[in-house]
Enzyme design. Sequence first.
Site, PDB file in Angstrom:
ATOM      1  N   TYR A   1       0.855  -1.192   0.000  1.00 36.74           N
ATOM      2  CA  TYR A   1       0.000   0.000   0.000  1.00 36.74           C
ATOM      3  C   TYR A   1       0.887   1.236   0.000  1.00 36.74           C
ATOM      4  O   TYR A   1       1.851   1.302   0.763  1.00 36.74           O
ATOM      5  CB  TYR A   1      -0.910   0.027   1.241  1.00 36.74           C
ATOM      6  CG  TYR A   1      -2.358  -0.228   0.886  1.00 36.74           C
ATOM      7  CD1 TYR A   1      -2.996   0.537  -0.077  1.00 36.74           C
ATOM      8  CD2 TYR A   1      -3.074  -1.252   1.506  1.00 36.74           C
ATOM      9  CE1 TYR A   1      -4.316   0.279  -0.422  1.00 36.74           C
ATOM     10  CE2 TYR A   1      -4.390  -1.503   1.164  1.00 36.74           C
ATOM     11  CZ  TYR A   1      -5.009  -0.731   0.203  1.00 36.74           C
ATOM     12  OH  TYR A   1      -6.312  -0.978  -0.151  1.00 36.74           O
TER      13      TYR A   1
ATOM     14  N   GLU B   1      -0.415   4.920  -0.540  1.00 39.28           N
ATOM     15  CA  GLU B   1      -1.146   6.162  -0.804  1.00 39.28           C
ATOM     16  C   GLU B   1      -0.209   7.369  -0.725  1.00 39.28           C
ATOM     17  O   GLU B   1       0.608   7.461   0.194  1.00 39.28           O
ATOM     18  CB  GLU B   1      -2.267   6.374   0.225  1.00 39.28           C
ATOM     19  CG  GLU B   1      -3.555   5.701  -0.163  1.00 39.28           C
ATOM     20  CD  GLU B   1      -3.728   4.385   0.558  1.00 39.28           C
ATOM     21  OE1 GLU B   1      -2.707   3.733   0.858  1.00 39.28           O
ATOM     22  OE2 GLU B   1      -4.889   4.033   0.833  1.00 39.28           O
TER      23      GLU B   1
ATOM     24  N   ASP C   1      -6.849  12.824 -25.384  1.00 43.45           N
ATOM     25  CA  ASP C   1      -6.905  11.446 -24.895  1.00 43.45           C
ATOM     26  C   ASP C   1      -6.220  10.601 -25.958  1.00 43.45           C
ATOM     27  O   ASP C   1      -6.782  10.365 -27.032  1.00 43.45           O
ATOM     28  CB  ASP C   1      -8.370  11.047 -24.710  1.00 43.45           C
ATOM     29  CG  ASP C   1      -8.522   9.602 -24.257  1.00 43.45           C
ATOM     30  OD1 ASP C   1      -7.540   8.839 -24.360  1.00 43.45           O
ATOM     31  OD2 ASP C   1      -9.623   9.240 -23.813  1.00 43.45           O
TER      32      ASP C   1
ATOM     33  N   THR D   1      -4.317   5.411 -21.814  1.00 44.27           N
ATOM     34  CA  THR D   1      -4.167   4.105 -21.190  1.00 44.27           C
ATOM     35  C   THR D   1      -2.749   3.651 -21.507  1.00 44.27           C
ATOM     36  O   THR D   1      -2.058   4.251 -22.327  1.00 44.27           O
ATOM     37  CB  THR D   1      -5.160   3.061 -21.764  1.00 44.27           C
ATOM     38  OG1 THR D   1      -5.020   3.041 -23.186  1.00 44.27           O
ATOM     39  CG2 THR D   1      -6.587   3.394 -21.379  1.00 44.27           C
TER      40      THR D   1
ATOM     41  N   LYS E   1      -2.514  -0.315 -24.712  1.00 42.99           N
ATOM     42  CA  LYS E   1      -2.922  -0.493 -26.115  1.00 42.99           C
ATOM     43  C   LYS E   1      -1.662  -0.489 -26.984  1.00 42.99           C
ATOM     44  O   LYS E   1      -0.845  -1.382 -26.855  1.00 42.99           O
ATOM     45  CB  LYS E   1      -3.932   0.592 -26.482  1.00 42.99           C
ATOM     46  CG  LYS E   1      -5.211   0.479 -25.616  1.00 42.99           C
ATOM     47  CD  LYS E   1      -6.296   1.428 -26.055  1.00 42.99           C
ATOM     48  CE  LYS E   1      -7.564   1.172 -25.271  1.00 42.99           C
ATOM     49  NZ  LYS E   1      -7.827   2.161 -24.235  1.00 42.99           N
TER      50      LYS E   1
ATOM     51  N   ARG F   1      -2.422  -3.164 -18.198  1.00 43.30           N
ATOM     52  CA  ARG F   1      -3.625  -2.320 -18.163  1.00 43.30           C
ATOM     53  C   ARG F   1      -3.382  -1.220 -17.155  1.00 43.30           C
ATOM     54  O   ARG F   1      -2.896  -1.461 -16.055  1.00 43.30           O
ATOM     55  CB  ARG F   1      -4.834  -3.137 -17.727  1.00 43.30           C
ATOM     56  CG  ARG F   1      -5.073  -4.368 -18.555  1.00 43.30           C
ATOM     57  CD  ARG F   1      -6.448  -4.909 -18.307  1.00 43.30           C
ATOM     58  NE  ARG F   1      -7.396  -4.134 -19.065  1.00 43.30           N
ATOM     59  CZ  ARG F   1      -7.651  -4.319 -20.357  1.00 43.30           C
ATOM     60  NH1 ARG F   1      -6.999  -5.254 -21.035  1.00 43.30           N
ATOM     61  NH2 ARG F   1      -8.528  -3.596 -20.999  1.00 43.30           N
TER      62      ARG F   1
HETATM   63  N1  DSN Z   1     -12.290  -0.260 -24.584  1.00 47.37           N
HETATM   64  C1  DSN Z   1     -11.419   0.620 -25.294  1.00 47.37           C
HETATM   65  C2  DSN Z   1     -11.417   0.351 -26.742  1.00 47.37           C
HETATM   66  O1  DSN Z   1     -11.631  -0.778 -27.115  1.00 47.37           O
HETATM   67  O2  DSN Z   1     -11.195   1.261 -27.532  1.00 47.37           O
HETATM   68  C3  DSN Z   1     -11.683   2.033 -25.052  1.00 47.37           C
HETATM   69  O3  DSN Z   1     -12.191   2.231 -23.812  1.00 47.37           O
END
Ligand code: DSN
Length: 415
Positions: free
Chosen positions: A52, A54, A197, A223, A226, A232
Amino acid sequence: MLEYLTKQDPEIAQFIKGELQRQRNNIELIPSENFVSVPVLEALGSIMTNKYSEGYSGKRYYGGQEWVDQIETMAIERAKELFNAEHVNVQPLSGAPANLAVYAALLEPGDTVLGMDLSHGGHLTHGHPVTFMAKIFNFVRYKTGEDGLIDFDNLRAMALEHKPKLIVAGFSAYSRDLDYTKFKEIADEVGALTMADIAHIAGLIAAGELNNPVPIFDVVSTTTHKTLRGPRGGMIMCKKEHAKAIDKAVFPGLQGGPHDHQIAALAVALGEAMKPEFKEYAKQVKVNAKVLCDELKAGGLKVMFGEITENHLILADVTPLGITGKIAQTVLDEVRITLNMNTIPDDPRKPMDPSGIRLGTPPVTTRGMKEPEMKQIAAMILKALKNHENEAIKQEIAKEVVELTNKFPLYPEFE
Ligand code: DSN
């Protein structure tokens, strides 16, 4: 693989092994997915999950932070260097919480935000009415024009009319690069802040393959799993002047303890993204997407947004073939090709049975596939869609998929 888990909980172990086989024997084309490296998996599955912490490096509410602090600092420093960022927060648990944190940091309830319409490639968290955020803030959504590009004249007119506090640039199903300077000019004209984004394209930006909004915009969210090919997770980059507000919004504003195993894995992935091999990877992702796009178009699919892709993904209308997006996704699942059904701009059909499919090349490129394989994949997709009621042809294609995937072993380290 899973030596201890198999002994203790064979059912769960069997499910995970089943998913490994699925990933190995399918052609994965969901553009928001990827295959992380084994070192990233090792960090993610490490004892860092036990801690932990924080707070932020040097300012935590719990003891025992000497290793956590070093890991988080290293992740931040690597991200700063890769994206040319002034300030980075690596604690957001994923993309939606990252976006919520940006709104919480920069806005008051009731403030107006201008974001891209979901069916035109935007994202739920950019103001879709079904989200909780849409109850708190007043989202107004802009669209792409006939040519598939963002209509900046219209965007400017909307900005002058609605006087947004924040303009959001970014997408989850748009196949073109963005001119961030144009967004910034309009934002400056109306006194709005700017947020990009880059969840889908962070890896391509890190590799220098797409325009980078980080030096231009106030805040950039992403994110990490990707095209960036990390675990993730989420990340926020911003100008120094917003650093305090962003950090406070993430913790204690919205989250508790950061996921230290996830941050450790992110640090590893960012280290990988700094290597020359990653630049080659990002280049090939784009080349592969272009080939796939051209072949699908030639085969009768209507590709959206000017009928081209400049990034890793393709949004295509499948109704010219006499089928819907849902039928396409189901049929392709049957032949072991995985993608997702998707609405197209101003789709007359519903999201659960839309007109389109969305597909991309980050995972297949990680496996080492190149232009010839993209041509083969496009041919298999088109054959399956055009023969969607012919079981014998679908079985043949599924066999061809397994033969192709066997040539590009995935996780050979695992049994
Ligand atoms: N779930 C993601 C996507 O597939 O683009 C975006 O949130």
